[in-house]
Enzyme design. Structure first.
Site, PDB file in Angstrom:
ATOM      1  N   ASN A   9      35.365  34.249  51.722  1.00  0.00           N
ATOM      2  CA  ASN A   9      36.676  34.702  51.258  1.00  0.00           C
ATOM      3  C   ASN A   9      37.266  35.618  52.328  1.00  0.00           C
ATOM      4  OD1 ASN A   9      38.863  35.747  49.902  1.00  0.00           O
ATOM      5  ND2 ASN A   9      37.661  36.937  48.417  1.00  0.00           N
ATOM      6  N   LYS A  11      40.206  36.749  52.533  1.00  0.00           N
ATOM      7  CA  LYS A  11      41.218  37.669  51.995  1.00  0.00           C
ATOM      8  C   LYS A  11      42.455  37.663  52.904  1.00  0.00           C
ATOM      9  CE  LYS A  11      37.478  40.214  49.874  1.00  0.00           C
ATOM     10  NZ  LYS A  11      36.979  41.465  49.345  1.00  0.00           N
ATOM     11  N   HIS A  95      40.465  36.829  41.343  1.00  0.00           N
ATOM     12  CA  HIS A  95      39.716  37.820  42.119  1.00  0.00           C
ATOM     13  C   HIS A  95      40.123  39.223  41.654  1.00  0.00           C
ATOM     14  CE1 HIS A  95      38.253  40.256  45.407  1.00  0.00           C
ATOM     15  NE2 HIS A  95      37.458  39.248  45.716  1.00  0.00           N
ATOM     16  N   GLU A  97      40.724  41.835  43.167  1.00  0.00           N
ATOM     17  CA  GLU A  97      41.804  42.460  43.931  1.00  0.00           C
ATOM     18  C   GLU A  97      43.170  41.989  43.418  1.00  0.00           C
ATOM     19  OE1 GLU A  97      40.312  41.401  47.796  1.00  0.00           O
ATOM     20  OE2 GLU A  97      38.685  42.839  47.544  1.00  0.00           O
ATOM     21  N   GLU A 170      31.498  38.957  40.130  1.00  0.00           N
ATOM     22  CA  GLU A 170      31.723  39.957  41.164  1.00  0.00           C
ATOM     23  C   GLU A 170      31.965  41.316  40.508  1.00  0.00           C
ATOM     24  OE1 GLU A 170      33.175  38.101  45.069  1.00  0.00           O
ATOM     25  OE2 GLU A 170      34.934  38.493  43.868  1.00  0.00           O
ATOM     26  N   GLY A 176      33.205  45.075  48.713  1.00  0.00           N
ATOM     27  CA  GLY A 176      33.644  45.802  49.891  1.00  0.00           C
ATOM     28  C   GLY A 176      33.124  47.222  49.986  1.00  0.00           C
ATOM     29  N   SER A 215      29.525  42.593  48.476  1.00  0.00           N
ATOM     30  CA  SER A 215      28.624  43.170  49.479  1.00  0.00           C
ATOM     31  C   SER A 215      27.416  42.294  49.813  1.00  0.00           C
ATOM     32  CB  SER A 215      28.178  44.577  49.044  1.00  0.00           C
ATOM     33  OG  SER A 215      29.298  45.440  48.977  1.00  0.00           O
TER      34      SER A 215
END
Ligand code: PGA
Length: 252
Positions: A9, A11, A95, A97, A170, A176, A215
């Site tokens: 991914n 991003k 996701h 985010e 996730e 991250g 991570s």
């Protein structure tokens, strides 16, 4: 068991020059033996060029999001049909985010998953609890609720579902951050997701790939990928460099 699915991914990272990493990945994969299905999800601007570059290789191309409508007055958005037209084969939806910065709800994520299937692509449906939810002892309930609403209700046929949908667990606090749940925590969450899928789909629910994301690195990948009910990984930062991503694929 379905082959593990390892997805990079990217991003909002990557310009033309970074397509070299995709070519490098293909070259590196020729030097190792592995059993994974592999995809890279670059930003929308690179999808068509990456798809051309990777045509005929084992690496698929995907997208990080899609709008739920096929077309219309949605300035700046991209539909699943457009992504298919550009050469994408799968699309990440929900996701964390996007849930956080674009206020996407479980219902919106479910509608996007339907849109991705409508376009003939494979949705990777992301779920996962925040740190506060885990601290409050609600992690597993949150995950159950997200599965119930984010996975399209009309998908009842186990064969269709397992062939065309993957779930990515996730934990928001692990994305991250370098923070990682324990293997026991990963197995617990994946077990809950598996149970929800089997309840919905019968025994065929066992074939759905449940990816872990947050991570993942070349160093921790083997332990994660060999944990119970882990059918692959959704990899952010460590997918940007072909050599790191290759080592994760090799660990699957
Ligand atoms: P990370 O991101 O590997 O950089 O933690 C994972 C993701 O957001 O999918």
């Amino acid at each position: 068991m379905a082959a593990p699915l390892i997805i990079g991914n990217w991003k909002m990272n990557g310009v033309s020059a970074d397509l070299a990493e995709a070519s490098a990945l293909v070259a590196l994969l020729k030097q190792i033996s592995h059993r994974a299905r592999i995809a890279l999800c670059p930003p929308a601007t690179l999808i068509e060029r990456m798809a051309r570059l990777l045509a005929g290789t084992e690496v698929m191309v995907g997208a990080g999001d899609a709008h739920a409508e096929p077309s219309g007055a949605f300035t700046g958005d991209v539909s699943a049909e457009m992504l298919a037209d550009a050469g994408a084969q799968l699309v990440i939806v929900g996701h964390s985010e996007r849930r956080a910065t674009h206020r996407e709800t479980d219902a919106m994520v479910g509608a996007k998953a339907v849109a991705v299937l409508r376009a003939g692509l494979e949705p990777i449906i992301c779920i996962g609890e925040t740190f506060a939810q885990r601290e409050a002892g609600r992690a597993l309930d949150v995950v159950r609720g997200q599965i119930a609403t984010s996975v399209p209700a009309q998908l009842k046929d186990a064969d269709e579902m397992s062939a065309r949908v993957a779930i990515a667990y996730e934990p928001v606090w692990a994305i991250g951050t370098g923070l990682l749940p324990t293997i026991a925590q990963i197995e617990e969450a994946h077990g809950v997701i598996r149970k929800a899928l089997v309840n919905r789909l019968g025994e065929g629910g066992r074939q759905v790939n449940i990816l872990y994301g947050g991570s993942v690195t070349p160093e921790n990948a083997a332990d994660i990928l060999h944990a119970a009910d882990v059918g692959g990984a959704l990899v952010g930062r460590a997918s940007l460099k072909a050599s790191d991503f290759m080592r994760i694929i090799e660990a699957a």
